[in-house]
Design a protein around this motif. Structure first.
Motif, short mmCIF file in Angstrom:
data_model
loop_
_atom_site.label_atom_id
_atom_site.label_comp_id
_atom_site.label_asym_id
_atom_site.label_seq_id
_atom_site.Cartn_x
_atom_site.Cartn_y
_atom_site.Cartn_z
N ARG A 62 -2.79 5.18 -0.07
CA ARG A 62 -3.04 4.76 -2.52
C ARG A 62 -2.68 3.41 -1.95
NH1 ARG A 62 -4.92 9.20 -0.26
NH2 ARG A 62 -4.86 10.92 -1.37
N TYR A 63 -3.64 2.74 -2.50
CA TYR A 63 -3.71 1.54 -3.11
C TYR A 63 -3.94 1.48 -4.38
CZ TYR A 63 -6.47 0.49 1.31
OH TYR A 63 -6.84 0.84 2.52
N MET B 85 7.58 9.46 0.01
CA MET B 85 6.82 8.26 -0.89
C MET B 85 7.34 7.55 0.14
SD MET B 85 5.11 6.51 -4.06
CE MET B 85 4.59 5.58 -2.99
N THR B 86 6.42 6.40 1.04
CA THR B 86 7.19 5.09 1.40
C THR B 86 5.36 4.05 1.33
OG1 THR B 86 8.42 3.84 2.91
CG2 THR B 86 6.30 5.01 3.95
N LEU B 87 6.28 2.66 0.73
CA LEU B 87 5.00 1.58 0.84
C LEU B 87 5.15 0.75 1.83
CD1 LEU B 87 6.09 0.40 -2.78
CD2 LEU B 87 3.99 1.15 -2.01
N LEU B 88 3.75 0.08 2.19
CA LEU B 88 4.08 -0.81 3.80
C LEU B 88 2.69 -1.45 3.24
CD1 LEU B 88 2.10 2.42 5.94
CD2 LEU B 88 4.41 2.02 6.14
N PRO B 89 3.52 -2.75 4.57
CA PRO B 89 2.79 -3.92 3.93
C PRO B 89 1.38 -3.31 4.65
CG PRO B 89 4.08 -4.13 6.44
CD PRO B 89 3.86 -2.42 5.03
N TYR B 90 0.00 -4.20 4.15
CA TYR B 90 -1.36 -3.61 4.64
C TYR B 90 -1.88 -3.87 5.95
CZ TYR B 90 -6.50 -4.19 4.52
OH TYR B 90 -7.76 -3.46 4.60
N LEU B 91 -1.47 -4.80 6.40
CA LEU B 91 -1.83 -5.17 8.45
C LEU B 91 -0.83 -3.61 8.69
CD1 LEU B 91 -1.29 -9.44 8.42
CD2 LEU B 91 -3.48 -7.32 8.14
N HIS B 92 0.23 -3.71 9.10
CA HIS B 92 0.60 -2.21 8.90
C HIS B 92 -0.39 -1.49 8.62
CE1 HIS B 92 3.68 -0.57 11.01
NE2 HIS B 92 2.81 0.52 10.84
N THR B 93 -1.69 -0.67 7.31
CA THR B 93 -1.69 0.13 7.54
C THR B 93 -3.29 -0.03 8.41
OG1 THR B 93 -3.44 -0.79 5.82
CG2 THR B 93 -1.49 0.13 5.41
N LEU B 94 -3.30 -1.06 9.33
CA LEU B 94 -5.07 -1.43 10.11
C LEU B 94 -4.45 -0.52 10.61
CD1 LEU B 94 -5.56 -4.62 9.15
CD2 LEU B 94 -6.89 -3.58 8.09
N GLU B 95 -3.74 -0.59 11.30
CA GLU B 95 -3.07 0.24 13.02
C GLU B 95 -2.91 1.48 13.15
OE1 GLU B 95 0.26 -2.39 14.19
OE2 GLU B 95 -1.38 -4.13 14.73
N ILE B 96 -2.48 2.07 11.87
CA ILE B 96 -2.22 4.06 11.77
C ILE B 96 -3.47 4.33 12.04
CG2 ILE B 96 -0.69 3.12 10.20
CD1 ILE B 96 -1.97 4.78 7.98
N VAL C 196 1.06 -1.18 -0.34
CA VAL C 196 0.30 -0.25 -0.38
C VAL C 196 1.30 1.44 -0.06
CG1 VAL C 196 -1.94 1.60 1.02
CG2 VAL C 196 -1.54 -1.17 1.62
N GLY C 197 1.06 2.35 -0.86
CA GLY C 197 1.17 3.27 -1.13
C GLY C 197 1.08 4.64 -0.14
N TYR C 198 2.19 5.19 1.03
CA TYR C 198 1.83 5.98 1.79
C TYR C 198 2.42 7.83 1.23
CZ TYR C 198 1.35 8.64 5.77
OH TYR C 198 1.47 9.76 7.17
N VAL D 217 -6.58 -14.59 9.81
CA VAL D 217 -5.76 -13.86 8.51
C VAL D 217 -7.15 -13.68 7.58
CG1 VAL D 217 -3.92 -12.96 7.88
CG2 VAL D 217 -3.53 -13.34 9.39
N ARG D 218 -7.84 -14.81 7.05
CA ARG D 218 -8.49 -14.27 6.43
C ARG D 218 -9.42 -13.38 6.34
NH1 ARG D 218 -9.63 -19.77 6.71
NH2 ARG D 218 -8.26 -20.24 5.97
N GLY D 219 -10.14 -13.18 8.09
CA GLY D 219 -11.02 -11.98 8.18
C GLY D 219 -10.91 -10.50 8.05
N ALA D 220 -8.99 -10.13 8.06
CA ALA D 220 -8.61 -9.09 8.07
C ALA D 220 -8.23 -8.79 6.19
CB ALA D 220 -6.89 -9.19 8.86
N ILE D 221 -7.77 -9.92 5.53
CA ILE D 221 -7.39 -9.22 4.45
C ILE D 221 -8.35 -9.69 3.07
CG2 ILE D 221 -5.53 -9.85 2.12
CD1 ILE D 221 -3.58 -9.59 4.20
N ALA D 222 -8.89 -8.97 2.45
CA ALA D 222 -10.41 -8.85 1.53
C ALA D 222 -9.81 -8.77 -0.34
CB ALA D 222 -10.94 -8.00 2.04
N PHE D 223 -8.82 -8.96 -0.21
CA PHE D 223 -8.54 -8.64 -1.61
C PHE D 223 -7.84 -10.65 -2.27
CE2 PHE D 223 -6.77 -5.12 0.57
CZ PHE D 223 -7.01 -4.03 0.63
#
Length: 315
Positions: free
Chosen positions: A259-260, A239-250, A166-168, A295-301
């Motif tokens: 930005r996806y 800019m930077t790139l983040l793993p999706y699970l990390h974005t859930l905590e910001i 995920v783009g930050y 994790v299945r419930g947290a990542i819907a992609f």
């Protein structure tokens, strides 16, 4: 020759010091030295060159240590065979996790797993991918969680989930107005990276297939934490790139800068990995079921494109 003697030999080979080896095998140094001396006398060889500091293996000693490791590992697995036959899920289990996964994934599954399997004593270490590969090959780890594929013939990989990049992007950035970004938008000289040694960094570099070079670049910075990268990005330094699970905590404010990617979402494959000769499969299966279920419930992609953290020539 005894299994205990072989364990003492392995300890000295690992620590290159008799005193440290004794401490780690919970015996006195004279006892350890005496048992190794008895083994050397029985085999009529010298396993260690004691004149060197630190202690070194002799040429024949290296072959003895390699064989001793196989013998000790097989002896230790005798209980694993029994446990597997009985369907028992318990005992010590050594698990490694890479740094870019540990802070977000571990809190998601640890409490559930320990409540469901109270007889398993998890020993968890944060390790780099290279450290994990080495420790699994030397049987110092039972399993690990890492970004894959790793292209290691003796390591089995079971995919747990696929985590998008995920783009930050701060509001002052050239890509801030875009609702979705594409890999073609990325400029490696414009991305704040994790420091060398993190496989997530390698994935980002592999994602930027055609880096654009800028002669007027005023600085180059790498950090060991996503938090630092986010703060620097907020200061307008890139800019930077983040793993999706990390974005859930910001914070909600920070989420405005996310930005996806357009489909297929560039993602990393996260797997439970272990030696092809590993026998603690009952615990491995329990870990796999617990983690993938959480994790299945947290990542819907679903529509993803896997970006390998390594290059195939690393085999």
């Amino acid at each position: 020759m005894t299994i205990t003697q072989l364990k003492y030999v392995l300890a000295v080979a690992e620590h290159q010091n008799f005193t440290k080896a004794a401490e780690n095998t919970f015996v006195t140094q004279p006892t350890l030295s005496m048992q190794i001396q008895k083994l050397e006398d029985e085999l009529d060889i010298l396993i260690f060159d004691r004149s060197k500091k630190p202690i070194e293996l002799t040429d024949i000693g290296k072959k003895i240590v390699s064989q001793a490791r196989n013998i000790v590992n097989e002896a230790d697995r005798m209980q694993d065979v029994v446990d597997q036959q009985k369907g028992f899920i318990g005992g010590e289990f050594k698990l490694g996790i890479i740094p870019t996964i540990m802070p977000t994934l571990l809190p998601m599954f640890l409490r559930t797993f320990t409540k469901r399997y109270p007889k398993v004593q998890l020993k968890i270490e944060e390790l780099t991918t290279d450290e994990i590969i080495s420790k699994i090959s030397e049987n110092h780890l039972d399993a690990a969680i890492a970004a894959t594929p790793l292209y290691q013939e003796k390591i089995r990989e079971r995919a747990l989930y696929y985590e998008p990049f995920v783009g930050y992007i701060p509001k002052s950035h050239r890509l801030a107005e875009k609702k979705e970004i594409e890999t073609a938008d990325l400029d490696i000289e414009d991305i704040l990276l994790l420091e060398d040694g993190h496989c997530f960094r390698d994935g980002v570099v592999n994602l930027c297939k055609s880096p654009k070079l800028h002669a007027d670049q005023s600085f180059q910075l790498e950090s060991g934490s996503f938090e630092t990268l986010i703060k620097l990005s907020n200061e307008g330094l890139g800019m930077t790139l983040l793993p999706y699970l990390h974005t859930l905590e910001i914070s909600e404010k920070q989420k405005d800068n996310l930005r996806y990617f357009a489909k297929p979402h560039p993602s990393r494959e996260v797997s439970l990995i272990y030696s092809t000769s590993e026998l603690k499969l009952q615990i491995i299966n329990a870990l796999y079921d617990t983690i993938s279920g959480v994790v299945r419930g947290a990542i819907a992609f679903q529509d993803v494109e896997i970006i390998s953290p390594t290059k195939k020539n690393r085999k």
